[in-house]
Design a protein around this motif. Structure first.
Motif, PDB file in Angstrom:
ATOM      1  N   SER A 129       0.830  -1.207   0.000  1.00  0.00           N
ATOM      2  CA  SER A 129       0.000   0.000   0.000  1.00  0.00           C
ATOM      3  C   SER A 129       0.864   1.256   0.000  1.00  0.00           C
ATOM      4  O   SER A 129       0.575   2.219  -0.718  1.00  0.00           O
ATOM      5  CB  SER A 129      -0.923  -0.018   1.213  1.00  0.00           C
ATOM      6  N   ASN A 133       0.409   3.145  -3.308  1.00  0.00           N
ATOM      7  CA  ASN A 133      -0.574   4.195  -3.066  1.00  0.00           C
ATOM      8  C   ASN A 133       0.082   5.478  -2.566  1.00  0.00           C
ATOM      9  O   ASN A 133       0.128   6.482  -3.272  1.00  0.00           O
ATOM     10  CB  ASN A 133      -1.619   3.693  -2.061  1.00  0.00           C
ATOM     11  N   ILE A 137       1.403   8.560  -4.897  1.00  0.00           N
ATOM     12  CA  ILE A 137       0.592   9.786  -4.857  1.00  0.00           C
ATOM     13  C   ILE A 137       1.454  10.989  -4.500  1.00  0.00           C
ATOM     14  O   ILE A 137       1.339  12.058  -5.108  1.00  0.00           O
ATOM     15  CB  ILE A 137      -0.566   9.606  -3.865  1.00  0.00           C
ATOM     16  N   THR A 418      -7.422  15.911  -4.494  1.00  0.00           N
ATOM     17  CA  THR A 418      -8.252  14.777  -4.900  1.00  0.00           C
ATOM     18  C   THR A 418      -7.452  13.482  -4.841  1.00  0.00           C
ATOM     19  O   THR A 418      -7.946  12.438  -4.399  1.00  0.00           O
ATOM     20  CB  THR A 418      -8.808  14.996  -6.309  1.00  0.00           C
ATOM     21  N   LEU A 419      -6.195  13.557  -5.285  1.00  0.00           N
ATOM     22  CA  LEU A 419      -5.330  12.373  -5.181  1.00  0.00           C
ATOM     23  C   LEU A 419      -5.088  12.003  -3.722  1.00  0.00           C
ATOM     24  O   LEU A 419      -5.120  10.830  -3.343  1.00  0.00           O
ATOM     25  CB  LEU A 419      -3.997  12.643  -5.876  1.00  0.00           C
ATOM     26  N   ARG A 420      -4.841  13.001  -2.899  1.00  0.00           N
ATOM     27  CA  ARG A 420      -4.502  12.715  -1.505  1.00  0.00           C
ATOM     28  C   ARG A 420      -5.690  12.175  -0.733  1.00  0.00           C
ATOM     29  O   ARG A 420      -5.513  11.521   0.304  1.00  0.00           O
ATOM     30  CB  ARG A 420      -3.955  13.973  -0.835  1.00  0.00           C
ATOM     31  N   GLU A 421      -6.902  12.439  -1.206  1.00  0.00           N
ATOM     32  CA  GLU A 421      -8.068  11.859  -0.538  1.00  0.00           C
ATOM     33  C   GLU A 421      -8.110  10.341  -0.674  1.00  0.00           C
ATOM     34  O   GLU A 421      -8.757   9.653   0.126  1.00  0.00           O
ATOM     35  CB  GLU A 421      -9.350  12.467  -1.106  1.00  0.00           C
ATOM     36  N   THR A 422      -7.422   9.810  -1.692  1.00  0.00           N
ATOM     37  CA  THR A 422      -7.388   8.350  -1.886  1.00  0.00           C
ATOM     38  C   THR A 422      -6.317   7.677  -1.033  1.00  0.00           C
ATOM     39  O   THR A 422      -6.234   6.454  -1.013  1.00  0.00           O
ATOM     40  CB  THR A 422      -7.138   8.016  -3.357  1.00  0.00           C
ATOM     41  N   MET A 423      -5.487   8.463  -0.342  1.00  0.00           N
ATOM     42  CA  MET A 423      -4.472   7.876   0.536  1.00  0.00           C
ATOM     43  C   MET A 423      -5.157   7.341   1.783  1.00  0.00           C
ATOM     44  O   MET A 423      -5.936   8.052   2.425  1.00  0.00           O
ATOM     45  CB  MET A 423      -3.409   8.910   0.896  1.00  0.00           C
ATOM     46  N   ASP A 424      -4.842   6.090   2.106  1.00  0.00           N
ATOM     47  CA  ASP A 424      -5.520   5.420   3.219  1.00  0.00           C
ATOM     48  C   ASP A 424      -4.484   4.759   4.112  1.00  0.00           C
ATOM     49  O   ASP A 424      -3.806   3.826   3.696  1.00  0.00           O
ATOM     50  CB  ASP A 424      -6.523   4.387   2.705  1.00  0.00           C
TER      51      ASP A 424
END
Length: 428
Positions: A129, A133, A137, A418-424
């Protein structure tokens, strides 16, 4: 008599034939034995009777001793067989006890291996991840921010925060890889211990099967055989103490490996929590820098838009001003022409009438004032035109700056955020 000595045989009804000496059948007659006396005969009978009685008594003793020895050996054999059977049963019980202990430790090792396998999966998921991810990112955000143009292409807090976040991600990956190596080493040791336990269990099960087979054998079985070799029939060279020490060593080794493996799970939990906390801190810090930068850009853009509106209004006012100045100049041209015409006509007076009178002085001053006013209006028109040109250039620059800010906002607020919102980051 004489005929008999010379071998003459008489056959009834046949002629007498005399053979040669070489063809005669010689019959050797034993010599006549000597005769015994009556006393000797009685003595011989008595001696025979005594010998017979002695042999019968000896036979009775042998028969009695044989029965006793037979019963004794049979009883001893049964006792020895019963003792051996009991010892074999005890040995089977001891081996089964050690086997059960080994099976318990093997089960613990299998459970620990299963648990470590789950922890290994968690580490691999976290590493994958972070690589696919988070790290991708962050690097993509840096690449996108290189698309800023003009004065906005600046090294700001956001870029420093992104670099710090990448450093944190790489450090977390390095730490997780080292923990994964330790975990793999512990799993290898557990598998090695399990292999040793499996081999020991296999040997113990084979020994149990052999002893159970020996326990089931009977003296009347047809599969029995007598060993007639020269080598030692019992090749065992390991003492019972050595055997017990070996089994206890395997059990202790398995327990030690299980005990040493359990803290690794706690260590993995701690490392994962620490890495995730560090990543969340770096993520929040970077997001805060993004929000601050976005707000600064928005404020700058709003200020530029306000200035653009004011500049546009000033341009409109300046254009109206230029039109009014041009109109004023046009008006002054009429007044100037009128004054000049009047002076020209008064210059046509003759004689004493060509006098410097108040009307003439007034026309002269009017012409001078009109010239001065025209020069002032022309100067102001020139300045107004220059100011309008500068205002137009400023308007274009403001529009360019606003476009630059809009491009920066699109990159930071739309693309990067928007990209950083997908970081989990979760506990895996």
């Amino acid at each position: 008599m004489g005929e008999a000595q010379f071998g003459v045989r008489h056959v009834i009804g046949a002629p007498v034939a005399i053979t040669r000496l070489s063809e005669q059948a010689i019959v050797c007659m034993p010599p006549r034995t000597a005769k015994f006396t009556l006393a000797e005969w009685k003595l011989s009978n008595d001696q025979r009777c005594r010998n017979t009685e002695d042999q019968q008594q000896l036979a009775d003793r042998v028969l009695g001793e044989s029965g006793r020895v037979r019963d004794e050996t049979a009883e001893r054999a049964e006792i020895m067989k019963a003792t051996t059977d009991r010892r074999i049963e005890e040995r089977i019980g001891d081996i089964e006890f050690n086997k059960n202990e080994l099976q318990i430790q093997r089960k613990e090792i299998c459970l620990e291996l299963e648990a470590l396998s789950m922890y290994k999966t968690r580490l691999l998921d976290c590493l994958a991840s972070l690589q696919a991810n988070a790290l991708t990112i962050c690097r993509k955000c840096l690449m996108l921010r290189d698309g800023r143009i003009g004065i906005d292409l600046v090294v700001d807090e956001v870029e420093s925060a992104l670099q710090q976040e990448i450093t944190t991600i790489l450090g977390g990956q390095s730490l997780l890889r080292r923990v994964l190596e330790q975990l793999n080493e512990q799993m290898r040791r557990l598998r090695s211990t399990r292999y040793l336990l499996d081999r020991d269990l296999q040997y113990k099960q084979a020994a149990i099967d052999l002893d159970k087979t020996n326990l089931s054998l009977k003296p009347t079985d047809l599969c029995l055989s007598v060993y007639e070799g020269y080598a030692n029939l019992d090749p065992a060279n390991i003492s019972a103490d050595e055997y017990n020490a070996y089994s206890a060593k395997n059990i202790q080794m398995a327990a030690r490996e299980v005990t040493s493996a359990r803290p690794i799970r706690m260590f993995v939990d701690t490392i994962l929590k620490q890495v995730i906390d560090d990543l969340w801190n770096a993520y929040k810090k970077c997001n805060h820098a993004f929000h601050e930068r976005i707000e600064d850009t928005k404020r700058a853009k709003a200020k530029l838009e306000d200035m653009h509106r004011e500049t546009t209004q000033k341009i409109s006012d300046m254009q109206n001003n230029i039109l009014q100045l041009q109109k004023a100049l046009a008006d002054k041209e009429g007044h100037t022409a009128l004054a000049h015409t009047r002076l020209g006509k008064r210059a046509q007076r003759v004689g004493a009438e060509l006098v410097r009178d108040p009307p003439g002085q007034a026309l002269y001053y009017e012409c001078e004032m009109l010239r001065h006013s025209t020069e002032q209006l022309q100067q102001m028109l020139h300045e107004a035109t220059s100011s309008l040109r500068y205002l137009l250039q400023t308007q274009i620059q403001l529009e360019e700056d606003i476009n630059v800010k809009m491009n920066t906002l699109k990159i930071d607020e739309v693309d990067c955020m928007t990209l950083r919102e997908t970081m989990d980051y979760h506990s895996y």
